[in-house]
Design a protein around this motif. Structure first.
Motif, PDB file in Angstrom:
ATOM      1  N   SER A   4       0.829  -1.204   0.000  1.00  0.00           N
ATOM      2  CA  SER A   4       0.000   0.000   0.000  1.00  0.00           C
ATOM      3  C   SER A   4       0.863   1.253   0.000  1.00  0.00           C
ATOM      4  N   ASP A   5       0.401   2.264  -0.742  1.00  0.00           N
ATOM      5  CA  ASP A   5       1.061   3.573  -0.693  1.00  0.00           C
ATOM      6  C   ASP A   5       0.292   4.533   0.206  1.00  0.00           C
ATOM      7  N   GLY A   6      -0.680   4.017   0.947  1.00  0.00           N
ATOM      8  CA  GLY A   6      -1.500   4.840   1.820  1.00  0.00           C
ATOM      9  C   GLY A   6      -2.839   5.189   1.205  1.00  0.00           C
ATOM     10  N   THR A   7      -2.904   5.131  -0.118  1.00  0.00           N
ATOM     11  CA  THR A   7      -4.152   5.423  -0.832  1.00  0.00           C
ATOM     12  C   THR A   7      -4.611   4.234  -1.655  1.00  0.00           C
ATOM     13  N   HIS A   8      -3.659   3.634  -2.350  1.00  0.00           N
ATOM     14  CA  HIS A   8      -3.953   2.496  -3.209  1.00  0.00           C
ATOM     15  C   HIS A   8      -3.290   1.239  -2.652  1.00  0.00           C
ATOM     16  N   ARG A   9      -3.842   0.078  -3.044  1.00  0.00           N
ATOM     17  CA  ARG A   9      -3.337  -1.182  -2.520  1.00  0.00           C
ATOM     18  C   ARG A   9      -3.192  -2.191  -3.659  1.00  0.00           C
ATOM     19  N   GLY A  10      -1.994  -2.755  -3.775  1.00  0.00           N
ATOM     20  CA  GLY A  10      -1.754  -3.808  -4.745  1.00  0.00           C
ATOM     21  C   GLY A  10      -1.701  -5.155  -4.049  1.00  0.00           C
ATOM     22  N   THR A  11      -2.338  -6.149  -4.658  1.00  0.00           N
ATOM     23  CA  THR A  11      -2.444  -7.468  -4.031  1.00  0.00           C
ATOM     24  C   THR A  11      -2.010  -8.548  -5.007  1.00  0.00           C
ATOM     25  N   ALA A  12      -1.314  -9.540  -4.496  1.00  0.00           N
ATOM     26  CA  ALA A  12      -0.881 -10.655  -5.335  1.00  0.00           C
ATOM     27  C   ALA A  12      -0.745 -11.903  -4.470  1.00  0.00           C
ATOM     28  N   GLU A  13      -0.588 -13.017  -5.154  1.00  0.00           N
ATOM     29  CA  GLU A  13      -0.487 -14.319  -4.493  1.00  0.00           C
ATOM     30  C   GLU A  13       0.595 -15.137  -5.171  1.00  0.00           C
ATOM     31  N   ALA A  14       1.293 -15.940  -4.397  1.00  0.00           N
ATOM     32  CA  ALA A  14       2.317 -16.818  -4.964  1.00  0.00           C
ATOM     33  C   ALA A  14       2.261 -18.173  -4.273  1.00  0.00           C
ATOM     34  N   THR A  15       2.641 -19.196  -5.024  1.00  0.00           N
ATOM     35  CA  THR A  15       2.661 -20.562  -4.500  1.00  0.00           C
ATOM     36  C   THR A  15       4.102 -21.051  -4.413  1.00  0.00           C
ATOM     37  N   PRO A  16       4.591 -21.367  -3.235  1.00  0.00           N
ATOM     38  CA  PRO A  16       5.963 -21.863  -3.102  1.00  0.00           C
ATOM     39  C   PRO A  16       6.186 -23.114  -3.954  1.00  0.00           C
ATOM     40  N   ILE A  17       7.371 -23.183  -4.543  1.00  0.00           N
ATOM     41  CA  ILE A  17       7.721 -24.326  -5.387  1.00  0.00           C
ATOM     42  C   ILE A  17       8.308 -25.399  -4.472  1.00  0.00           C
ATOM     43  N   TYR A  18       7.449 -26.313  -4.041  1.00  0.00           N
ATOM     44  CA  TYR A  18       7.837 -27.283  -3.019  1.00  0.00           C
ATOM     45  C   TYR A  18       8.969 -28.182  -3.473  1.00  0.00           C
ATOM     46  N   TYR A  19       9.017 -28.518  -4.796  1.00  0.00           N
ATOM     47  CA  TYR A  19      10.065 -29.430  -5.253  1.00  0.00           C
ATOM     48  C   TYR A  19      11.419 -28.739  -5.352  1.00  0.00           C
ATOM     49  N   GLU A  20      11.443 -27.426  -5.126  1.00  0.00           N
ATOM     50  CA  GLU A  20      12.718 -26.711  -5.018  1.00  0.00           C
ATOM     51  C   GLU A  20      13.009 -26.322  -3.571  1.00  0.00           C
ATOM     52  N   GLY A  21      12.235 -26.883  -2.652  1.00  0.00           N
ATOM     53  CA  GLY A  21      12.501 -26.671  -1.230  1.00  0.00           C
ATOM     54  C   GLY A  21      11.830 -25.462  -0.623  1.00  0.00           C
ATOM     55  N   GLU A  22      10.970 -24.786  -1.374  1.00  0.00           N
ATOM     56  CA  GLU A  22      10.282 -23.610  -0.837  1.00  0.00           C
ATOM     57  C   GLU A  22       9.084 -24.039   0.017  1.00  0.00           C
ATOM     58  N   ASN A  23       8.764 -23.198   1.006  1.00  0.00           N
ATOM     59  CA  ASN A  23       7.515 -23.372   1.745  1.00  0.00           C
ATOM     60  C   ASN A  23       6.953 -21.997   2.070  1.00  0.00           C
ATOM     61  N   ALA A  24       5.663 -21.964   2.385  1.00  0.00           N
ATOM     62  CA  ALA A  24       4.971 -20.687   2.531  1.00  0.00           C
ATOM     63  C   ALA A  24       5.525 -19.851   3.681  1.00  0.00           C
ATOM     64  N   ALA A  25       5.822 -20.483   4.804  1.00  0.00           N
ATOM     65  CA  ALA A  25       6.318 -19.740   5.960  1.00  0.00           C
ATOM     66  C   ALA A  25       7.637 -19.041   5.641  1.00  0.00           C
ATOM     67  N   ASP A  26       8.557 -19.759   4.996  1.00  0.00           N
ATOM     68  CA  ASP A  26       9.845 -19.164   4.642  1.00  0.00           C
ATOM     69  C   ASP A  26       9.678 -18.032   3.633  1.00  0.00           C
ATOM     70  N   CYS A  27       8.782 -18.225   2.659  1.00  0.00           N
ATOM     71  CA  CYS A  27       8.550 -17.169   1.662  1.00  0.00           C
ATOM     72  C   CYS A  27       7.975 -15.916   2.318  1.00  0.00           C
ATOM     73  N   ALA A  28       7.032 -16.104   3.240  1.00  0.00           N
ATOM     74  CA  ALA A  28       6.447 -14.960   3.941  1.00  0.00           C
ATOM     75  C   ALA A  28       7.510 -14.217   4.742  1.00  0.00           C
ATOM     76  N   GLU A  29       8.373 -14.971   5.398  1.00  0.00           N
ATOM     77  CA  GLU A  29       9.444 -14.355   6.181  1.00  0.00           C
ATOM     78  C   GLU A  29      10.418 -13.609   5.272  1.00  0.00           C
ATOM     79  N   GLU A  30      10.710 -14.179   4.105  1.00  0.00           N
ATOM     80  CA  GLU A  30      11.610 -13.518   3.163  1.00  0.00           C
ATOM     81  C   GLU A  30      11.030 -12.191   2.683  1.00  0.00           C
ATOM     82  N   ILE A  31       9.744 -12.174   2.399  1.00  0.00           N
ATOM     83  CA  ILE A  31       9.085 -10.943   1.967  1.00  0.00           C
ATOM     84  C   ILE A  31       9.146  -9.892   3.065  1.00  0.00           C
ATOM     85  N   THR A  32       8.851 -10.290   4.291  1.00  0.00           N
ATOM     86  CA  THR A  32       8.867  -9.355   5.417  1.00  0.00           C
ATOM     87  C   THR A  32      10.255  -8.763   5.617  1.00  0.00           C
ATOM     88  N   ARG A  33      11.289  -9.604   5.581  1.00  0.00           N
ATOM     89  CA  ARG A  33      12.670  -9.116   5.749  1.00  0.00           C
ATOM     90  C   ARG A  33      13.045  -8.160   4.629  1.00  0.00           C
TER      91      ARG A  33
END
Length: 326
Positions: A36-65
């Motif tokens: 969000s820029d305070g006025t507008h909000r952009g939203t998206a979704e992604a699916t972790p690639i499990y066969y490459e070792g990704e998982n949702a919790a790690d991806c969320a943490e990576e985005i936050t960091r």
């Protein structure tokens, strides 16, 4: 401009079970990102690639960091400073959506893509015994699906494809070998499959073993999936493949996916646009990119037990633009 970023992990149940050679899935965990820029909000979704070792919790943490370290986000910063994968996809596509909201411009126009139109999308037939796959194919054809995608395993594949063809003799077929044909004669396999209306073979050999396709004269076009992640891969794989399957989670966002598409077209390759298991939010930017593709495989939401309320409409084998698809 400083943006605020929020990220959540959501679990969505699969309709029955989604079965490929790597195993079965009864649910999918996705990462939802809002910027969000305070006025507008952009939203998206992604699916972790499990066969490459990704998982949702790690991806969320990576985005936050990443968001904490880079408060002045833009797509160039994201592309240059994040590794490809679901986390980058979520941020990149949320930034595209935010720009669409701020400029009141459809994504297709903003990304230089054709105006959205309904597309024929493949419907996936999960890996199973031939008679089960035949029944599923018959049901899919009865529901209007004219393009079916079969998951294969490297064993008993001809029987499976023949069974699906019996169940849906008028359907066009894509087969996904999921890297399982390393020890098979790919040319001979393709020649036998050609009689069953198979028009594309995905990833016959393991990524990194593409040289096994050297000299293969397949009567059916070969499509790279796991062998291509970014635009830099196109020059390497072009001698072995006729097409490339672009997935936003794999590429790490629409920005890199566009680069892959343009590089592949320049190399004379055809395009397929696919997806992981996801809701309609996850395939919204992919649908815009798919306007360039010869094959479309965006049935992720159809394979879930339910979708988002504002999702795409799937009817008679086609996918119709959602109101917010742009």
């Amino acid at each position: 401009m400083t943006f605020s970023v929020s990220v959540t992990v959501e679990r969505w149940p699969v309709a029955g079970a989604f079965i490929i050679s790597r195993g079965a899935k009864t649910h999918v965990d996705i990462v939802r990102c809002e910027i969000s820029d305070g006025t507008h909000r952009g939203t998206a979704e992604a699916t972790p690639i499990y066969y490459e070792g990704e998982n949702a919790a790690d991806c969320a943490e990576e985005i936050t960091r990443f968001a904490a370290k880079h408060p002045h986000l833009d797509r160039a910063i994201v592309l240059q400073n994040m590794s490809r994968g679901a986390a980058r996809n979520a941020i990149d596509c949320a930034l595209w959506d935010l720009e669409c909201q701020r400029k009141n411009t459809p994504l297709s126009k903003l990304a230089g893509l054709p105006q959205l139109r309904p597309l024929v999308s493949a419907f996936t037939i999960s890996l199973g015994q031939p008679e089960i796959m035949e029944d599923h194919a018959r049901q899919a054809a009865a529901n209007g699906h004219e393009l079916l995608k079969l998951k294969l395993s490297g064993e008993g594949d001809l029987e499976r494809v023949a069974a699906v063809h019996r169940g849906a003799p008028e359907a066009r077929l894509i087969v996904d070998a999921n890297e399982s044909w390393n020890n098979l004669d790919v040319e001979a396999q393709a020649t036998q499959l050609a009689q069953y209306s198979v028009e594309l073979i995905e990833q016959p050999v393991s990524a990194g073993h593409d040289h096994l396709l050297s000299g293969v004269r397949s009567p059916v076009p070969l499509c790279a999936d796991e062998s291509c992640h970014t635009s830099a891969d196109i020059e390497r794989i072009a001698p072995f493949y006729d097409a490339v399957n672009i997935k936003l989670d794999k590429a790490g966002g629409l920005t890199e996916a566009l680069a892959i598409a343009h590089a592949a077209q320049a190399a004379g390759m055809k395009l397929m646009v696919g997806c992981m298991l996801s809701t309609s939010l996850g395939i919204r930017p992919a649908f815009a990119l798919a306007q360039l593709a010869q094959w479309v495989d965006l049935d992720g939401p159809l394979l879930l037990a339910r979708d988002r309320d504002d999702g795409f409409r799937f009817e008679s084998g086609k996918i119709f633009p959602a109101k917010a698809a742009g």
